[in-house]
Design a protein around this motif. Structure first.
Motif, PDB file in Angstrom:
ATOM      1  N   ASP A  62       0.738  -1.081   0.274  1.00 24.67           N
ATOM      2  CA  ASP A  62      -0.108   0.072  -0.122  1.00 24.67           C
ATOM      3  C   ASP A  62       0.727   1.342  -0.119  1.00 24.67           C
ATOM      4  O   ASP A  62       0.484   2.285   0.232  1.00 24.67           O
ATOM      5  CB  ASP A  62      -0.957   0.053   1.168  1.00 24.67           C
ATOM      6  CG  ASP A  62      -2.015  -1.066   1.226  1.00 24.67           C
ATOM      7  OD1 ASP A  62      -2.532  -1.387   0.147  1.00 24.67           O
ATOM      8  OD2 ASP A  62      -2.061  -1.653   2.271  1.00 24.67           O
ATOM      9  N   ASP A  91      -3.825 -10.031   5.096  1.00 26.03           N
ATOM     10  CA  ASP A  91      -2.539  -9.438   4.593  1.00 26.03           C
ATOM     11  C   ASP A  91      -2.416  -8.251   5.558  1.00 26.03           C
ATOM     12  O   ASP A  91      -1.312  -8.066   6.014  1.00 26.03           O
ATOM     13  CB  ASP A  91      -2.525  -9.197   3.071  1.00 26.03           C
ATOM     14  CG  ASP A  91      -2.319 -10.244   2.458  1.00 26.03           C
ATOM     15  OD1 ASP A  91      -1.720 -11.285   2.887  1.00 26.03           O
ATOM     16  OD2 ASP A  91      -2.621  -9.998   0.845  1.00 26.03           O
ATOM     17  N   ASP A  92      -3.338  -7.359   5.601  1.00 30.06           N
ATOM     18  CA  ASP A  92      -3.314  -6.214   6.654  1.00 30.06           C
ATOM     19  C   ASP A  92      -3.189  -6.533   7.975  1.00 30.06           C
ATOM     20  O   ASP A  92      -2.781  -5.555   8.571  1.00 30.06           O
ATOM     21  CB  ASP A  92      -4.313  -5.186   6.020  1.00 30.06           C
ATOM     22  CG  ASP A  92      -3.837  -4.605   4.724  1.00 30.06           C
ATOM     23  OD1 ASP A  92      -2.850  -4.537   4.181  1.00 30.06           O
ATOM     24  OD2 ASP A  92      -4.871  -3.853   4.107  1.00 30.06           O
ATOM     25  N   ASN A  95       0.234  -6.814   8.433  1.00 30.48           N
ATOM     26  CA  ASN A  95       0.795  -5.458   8.346  1.00 30.48           C
ATOM     27  C   ASN A  95       0.660  -4.624   9.688  1.00 30.48           C
ATOM     28  O   ASN A  95       1.354  -3.814  10.014  1.00 30.48           O
ATOM     29  CB  ASN A  95       0.473  -4.662   6.987  1.00 30.48           C
ATOM     30  CG  ASN A  95       1.009  -5.342   5.738  1.00 30.48           C
ATOM     31  OD1 ASN A  95       1.980  -5.660   5.707  1.00 30.48           O
ATOM     32  ND2 ASN A  95       0.112  -5.162   4.790  1.00 30.48           N
ATOM     33  N   PHE A  96      -0.579  -4.873  10.393  1.00 29.30           N
ATOM     34  CA  PHE A  96      -0.699  -4.298  11.560  1.00 29.30           C
ATOM     35  C   PHE A  96       0.120  -4.589  12.623  1.00 29.30           C
ATOM     36  O   PHE A  96       0.791  -3.779  13.459  1.00 29.30           O
ATOM     37  CB  PHE A  96      -2.048  -4.561  11.970  1.00 29.30           C
ATOM     38  CG  PHE A  96      -2.657  -4.347  13.323  1.00 29.30           C
ATOM     39  CD1 PHE A  96      -2.783  -2.839  13.718  1.00 29.30           C
ATOM     40  CD2 PHE A  96      -2.857  -5.264  14.426  1.00 29.30           C
ATOM     41  CE1 PHE A  96      -3.088  -2.313  14.956  1.00 29.30           C
ATOM     42  CE2 PHE A  96      -3.084  -4.933  15.812  1.00 29.30           C
ATOM     43  CZ  PHE A  96      -3.365  -3.607  16.015  1.00 29.30           C
ATOM     44  N   THR A 116      -1.702   3.859   9.348  1.00 31.99           N
ATOM     45  CA  THR A 116      -2.384   3.453   8.171  1.00 31.99           C
ATOM     46  C   THR A 116      -3.269   1.952   8.504  1.00 31.99           C
ATOM     47  O   THR A 116      -4.232   1.755   7.872  1.00 31.99           O
ATOM     48  CB  THR A 116      -1.193   3.150   7.111  1.00 31.99           C
ATOM     49  OG1 THR A 116      -0.859   4.147   6.774  1.00 31.99           O
ATOM     50  CG2 THR A 116      -1.879   2.310   5.641  1.00 31.99           C
ATOM     51  N   TYR A 117      -2.606   1.151   9.095  1.00 33.20           N
ATOM     52  CA  TYR A 117      -3.004  -0.236   9.452  1.00 33.20           C
ATOM     53  C   TYR A 117      -4.166  -0.202  10.691  1.00 33.20           C
ATOM     54  O   TYR A 117      -4.308  -1.496  10.906  1.00 33.20           O
ATOM     55  CB  TYR A 117      -2.069  -1.111   9.277  1.00 33.20           C
ATOM     56  CG  TYR A 117      -1.600  -1.467   7.956  1.00 33.20           C
ATOM     57  CD1 TYR A 117      -2.095  -1.783   6.944  1.00 33.20           C
ATOM     58  CD2 TYR A 117      -0.198  -0.889   7.765  1.00 33.20           C
ATOM     59  CE1 TYR A 117      -1.528  -1.781   5.677  1.00 33.20           C
ATOM     60  CE2 TYR A 117       0.557  -1.110   6.362  1.00 33.20           C
ATOM     61  CZ  TYR A 117      -0.351  -1.402   5.398  1.00 33.20           C
ATOM     62  OH  TYR A 117       0.343  -1.449   4.158  1.00 33.20           O
ATOM     63  N   MET A 198     -11.027  -6.565  11.491  1.00 33.77           N
ATOM     64  CA  MET A 198     -10.458  -5.559  10.290  1.00 33.77           C
ATOM     65  C   MET A 198     -11.420  -5.003   9.568  1.00 33.77           C
ATOM     66  O   MET A 198     -12.576  -5.973   9.051  1.00 33.77           O
ATOM     67  CB  MET A 198      -9.461  -6.679   9.345  1.00 33.77           C
ATOM     68  CG  MET A 198      -8.568  -7.313   9.959  1.00 33.77           C
ATOM     69  SD  MET A 198      -7.120  -6.427  10.803  1.00 33.77           S
ATOM     70  CE  MET A 198      -6.469  -5.602   9.232  1.00 33.77           C
ATOM     71  N   LYS A 200     -12.674  -2.402   6.234  1.00 40.25           N
ATOM     72  CA  LYS A 200     -12.227  -1.875   4.762  1.00 40.25           C
ATOM     73  C   LYS A 200     -12.443  -0.352   4.609  1.00 40.25           C
ATOM     74  O   LYS A 200     -13.350   0.066   4.830  1.00 40.25           O
ATOM     75  CB  LYS A 200     -13.100  -2.812   3.650  1.00 40.25           C
ATOM     76  CG  LYS A 200     -12.701  -2.423   2.468  1.00 40.25           C
ATOM     77  CD  LYS A 200     -13.247  -3.349   1.222  1.00 40.25           C
ATOM     78  CE  LYS A 200     -12.739  -3.021   0.005  1.00 40.25           C
ATOM     79  NZ  LYS A 200     -13.408  -4.028  -1.027  1.00 40.25           N
ATOM     80  N   LEU A 207      -7.394  -1.318   1.071  1.00 39.61           N
ATOM     81  CA  LEU A 207      -6.888  -1.226   2.571  1.00 39.61           C
ATOM     82  C   LEU A 207      -7.727  -1.359   3.686  1.00 39.61           C
ATOM     83  O   LEU A 207      -9.003  -1.107   3.578  1.00 39.61           O
ATOM     84  CB  LEU A 207      -6.285   0.322   2.806  1.00 39.61           C
ATOM     85  CG  LEU A 207      -5.753   0.635   4.093  1.00 39.61           C
ATOM     86  CD1 LEU A 207      -4.323  -0.104   4.065  1.00 39.61           C
ATOM     87  CD2 LEU A 207      -5.603   2.039   4.501  1.00 39.61           C
ATOM     88  N   TRP A 208      -7.024  -2.420   4.531  1.00 38.48           N
ATOM     89  CA  TRP A 208      -7.970  -2.826   5.734  1.00 38.48           C
ATOM     90  C   TRP A 208      -7.256  -2.536   6.815  1.00 38.48           C
ATOM     91  O   TRP A 208      -5.960  -2.633   6.874  1.00 38.48           O
ATOM     92  CB  TRP A 208      -8.329  -4.369   5.615  1.00 38.48           C
ATOM     93  CG  TRP A 208      -8.731  -4.843   4.502  1.00 38.48           C
ATOM     94  CD1 TRP A 208      -8.777  -4.843   3.270  1.00 38.48           C
ATOM     95  CD2 TRP A 208     -10.313  -5.438   4.672  1.00 38.48           C
ATOM     96  NE1 TRP A 208      -9.620  -5.473   2.492  1.00 38.48           N
ATOM     97  CE2 TRP A 208     -10.881  -5.569   3.408  1.00 38.48           C
ATOM     98  CE3 TRP A 208     -11.288  -5.469   5.727  1.00 38.48           C
ATOM     99  CZ2 TRP A 208     -12.028  -6.247   2.958  1.00 38.48           C
ATOM    100  CZ3 TRP A 208     -12.346  -6.116   5.430  1.00 38.48           C
ATOM    101  CH2 TRP A 208     -13.051  -6.401   4.077  1.00 38.48           C
ATOM    102  N   GLN A 209      -7.828  -2.081   7.687  1.00 36.88           N
ATOM    103  CA  GLN A 209      -7.593  -1.475   9.117  1.00 36.88           C
ATOM    104  C   GLN A 209      -8.042  -2.537  10.406  1.00 36.88           C
ATOM    105  O   GLN A 209      -9.225  -2.726  10.282  1.00 36.88           O
ATOM    106  CB  GLN A 209      -7.925  -0.140   9.469  1.00 36.88           C
ATOM    107  CG  GLN A 209      -7.322   0.809   8.113  1.00 36.88           C
ATOM    108  CD  GLN A 209      -7.974   2.421   8.426  1.00 36.88           C
ATOM    109  OE1 GLN A 209      -9.030   2.470   8.800  1.00 36.88           O
ATOM    110  NE2 GLN A 209      -6.985   3.317   8.296  1.00 36.88           N
TER     111      GLN A 209
END
Length: 223
Positions: A62, A91-92, A95-96, A116-117, A198, A200, A207-209
């Motif tokens: 991202d 995946d995110d 990344n978190f 971001t995450y 997570m 969207k 991107l997913w947070q």
């Protein structure tokens, strides 16, 4: 004394009803009437400094740098689900956690990856984890393994629960000032069961947070 994931009060009785019966792999779909706690929490768009660049490098999903020093190895030993949204959320979720330990290494809660995450209670959790290590004068070192992941989607497809085990038997805190690695005897306290909600980002960027984090400490089912 070995330092590991620190429990946080934001942790989150809200997700207790969502505990899966086991850590087993594979997809676990939510039924139409099975709401995911925390899934209605809004996402937060990253600030301008955290927005993806035009040409992201391979180690910058991202467009945001989630690289870690060579002595921090976060292993995600899981199989991606066939569902596209669930795979992206997984995946995110990875990344978190990369963002958290990048913040620990960089000695800041304001790194672009952190904001971001994560969002909402997920952001609070990330900052609490980082702050605790900053206050203690520690960074992290070693290998932390994430495995036996399951996913399930909310009916609207805009939120995904990612649940998994964590093995921290080879993951330690290290004193920043002295470089001393704080090791202890491996035990049940090294095993945790996480559930992330997570959500969207509704901008089409994929991107997913992490909006909610639930931790079951001393998780015998993960040992």
């Amino acid at each position: 004394m070995k330092r590991r994931t620190l429990p946080v009060a934001v942790a989150f009785a809200a997700a207790a009803s969502l505990l899966l019966s086991a850590c087993g792999g594979g997809d676990d779909k939510a039924s139409a009437g099975d709401a995911i706690a925390g899934a209605d929490q809004g996402t937060k768009r990253p600030s301008e400094s955290a927005k993806p660049s035009a040409a992201p490098a391979q180690d910058k999903p991202d467009g945001v740098d989630v690289s870690l020093p060579a002595d921090i190895d976060l292993v995600f030993d899981w199989k991606k689900p066939s569902n596209e949204n669930e795979a992206a959320a997984m995946d995110d979720a990875a990344n978190f956690f990369r963002a958290i330990y990048r913040g620990v290494d960089k000695r800041t809660t304001e790194d672009a990856a952190v904001v971001t995450y994560s969002t909402g209670d997920g952001l609070k959790y990330a900052k609490t984890q980082i702050d605790a290590r900053l206050e203690g004068g520690w960074t992290s070192t070693g290998t932390r393994r994430h495995y036996q992941a399951t996913t399930r989607s909310a009916p609207n497809g805009n939120s995904v629960e990612v649940a998994f085990c964590v093995d921290s038997t080879k993951f330690y805190s290290k004193e920043v000032e002295t470089g001393k690695v704080l090791k202890g005897t491996p035990s049940i306290t090294d095993f945790d069961y996480f559930k992330l909600i997570m959500v969207k980002l509704p901008t089409g960027e994929g991107l997913w947070q992490a909006s909610k984090v639930s931790v079951e400490a001393k998780a015998a089912k993960c040992r």
